[in-house]
Enzyme design. Structure first.
Site, PDB file in Angstrom:
ATOM      1  CG  HIS A 294       1.618   3.981  -7.925  1.00 63.15           C
ATOM      2  ND1 HIS A 294       1.967   4.699  -6.799  1.00 63.15           N
ATOM      3  CD2 HIS A 294       2.236   2.773  -7.818  1.00 63.15           C
ATOM      4  CE1 HIS A 294       2.781   3.969  -6.056  1.00 63.15           C
ATOM      5  NE2 HIS A 294       2.956   2.799  -6.645  1.00 63.15           N
ATOM      6  CG  ASP A 335       1.554  -4.194 -11.010  1.00 57.42           C
ATOM      7  OD1 ASP A 335       2.574  -4.860 -10.771  1.00 57.42           O
ATOM      8  OD2 ASP A 335       1.005  -3.467 -10.162  1.00 57.42           O
TER       9      ASP A 335
END
Length: 392
Positions: A294, A335
């Site tokens: 990320h 996720d």
């Protein structure tokens, strides 16, 4: 090599050390300590190469704006949440710390700025019944059910403009209740917490605390694609339900809410051919590696760490995490953690998506309420790159 030294990065970028360090502090280049020498830092190769491809010198304003629209720089002022120094903050409060005890409903009260003594989200579930048609088709998925329920509300709810803030906050609670009931059904007491209703619907009462934590951690995440879509819709004066519908539709894409489904494909590949081969094959296809990395968190997604420390190690998840770090320098993101949670607790295949959508609905509504106060449409300009007049 996934990581490079400062000397190597400076050579590629052709900049002064101060510029390299500035890009690291802004989150544009990820860095980590060198295990061989903790006094030194290493820099993520992909980030350095991406920065090197940018043209040198002063960029035109349209180029700056275009890059801001695509990634990295905020395009709207907001007081709701921010990712800063490796943490996610909800109105200045650390989201990970909040997840230790708070419910999603309490986070809604914080983000929606409920008036003291007037909690809004928890008791509002029954209000959604007044907006629901007597009979609805039965969509085959939680995604379809959510889309239908929000579309039906959008067709009848009042515009958001020029309405009292307290009235809009109460309507926000009803919209959240509508989406909750659509995605998980009328399970249990409609005035109880969403985490409790999910635990009952999935017949996993022992998982309720982890579901609560996951919902809190998903509640908001700056101006991501779904939140921006929500704000654009609300900026026209559209109803809160219509704004949430705009955000919800973006979750059909694999680069946002659909990332958990993409990660499920990676899991299946790892079971067939092994984690290292699965990661290598996926990366060779040119697709972003789902479940890892990320760009807002150089040291790893704090939301993922908060959940993963409470979950057991499972295969092939553990081997995939090792392969992703070795081959791409990427750490698990939220996720990955949601999928690990579902696997560890025997939750339905669409549980990660439902947790994402219901948690994030709170943030969408917070941004909708904030955008109403701006009282102006969001209307970026296009940088035309088509043929000039008279050439076609």
């Amino acid at each position: 090599m996934v990581w490079m030294t400062a000397a190597e990065a400076l050579k590629v970028l052709n900049v002064r050390p101060q510029t390299l360090y500035a890009n690291v502090s802004r989150g544009k280049i990820r860095a980590k300590s060198d295990e061989a020498d903790p006094r030194r830092s290493l820099y993520h190769r992909d980030d350095v190469l991406r920065m090197a491809r940018r043209s040198n010198g002063r960029r035109k304003i349209e180029a700056v704006s275009a890059q801001a629209m695509q990634w990295g720089d905020p395009v709207l002022p907001s007081a709701i949440s921010t990712a800063a120094d490796g943490r996610l903050l909800y109105r200045g409060h650390d989201a990970v710390t909040l997840s230790d005890t708070a419910t999603l409903e309490e986070i809604a009260d914080l983000l929606w700025q409920a008036e003291p003594g007037q909690p809004l989200a928890a008791p509002a579930a029954a209000a959604s019944a007044a907006h629901a048609p007597a009979a609805l088709p039965a969509p085959a998925s939680a995604l379809g059910a959510g889309l239908l329920a929000l579309a039906l509300r959008s067709a009848s709810d009042a515009p958001s403009m020029d309405r009292p803030a307290a009235e809009l906050r109460a309507e926000a609670a009803a919209v959240l209740a509508t989406l909750t009931q659509a995605m998980i059904g009328p399970t249990g007491d409609p005035t109880t917490t969403i985490s409790r209703r999910l635990a009952l619907a999935w017949q996993r009462p022992a998982s309720e605390d982890l579901l609560r934590r996951a919902l809190v951690l998903m509640a908001d995440h700056e101006l991501n694609a779904s939140t921006f879509a929500t704000r654009v819709a609300i900026s026209t004066g559209a109803s809160l339900a219509a704004g949430v519908l705009a955000g919800f539709t973006t979750l059909t894409g694999p680069l946002h809410g659909g990332a958990s489904a993409e990660f499920a494909q990676l899991i299946a590949a790892a079971k067939r051919q092994g984690a290292e081969a699965a990661v290598a094959s996926w990366r060779a296809s040119g697709r972003a590696l789902p479940g890892f990395g990320h760009r807002l968190y150089a040291q790893g997604d704090p939301r993922a760490r908060a959940l993963m420390k409470l979950l057991p190690e499972l295969q092939p998840h553990t081997d995939l995490a090792a392969a992703a770090e070795a081959q791409a320098g990427e750490l698990p993101n939220i996720d990955f953690a949601l999928t690990l949670l579902a696997a560890a607790h025997g939750l339905p295949d669409d549980a990660p998506f439902i947790l994402f959508a219901l948690g994030r609905c709170v943030g969408w509504l917070a941004h909708a309420l904030e955008q109403v106060q701006a009282r102006r449409p969001i209307r970026p300009r296009a940088r035309y790159v088509g043929p000039s007049a008279g050439t076609c």
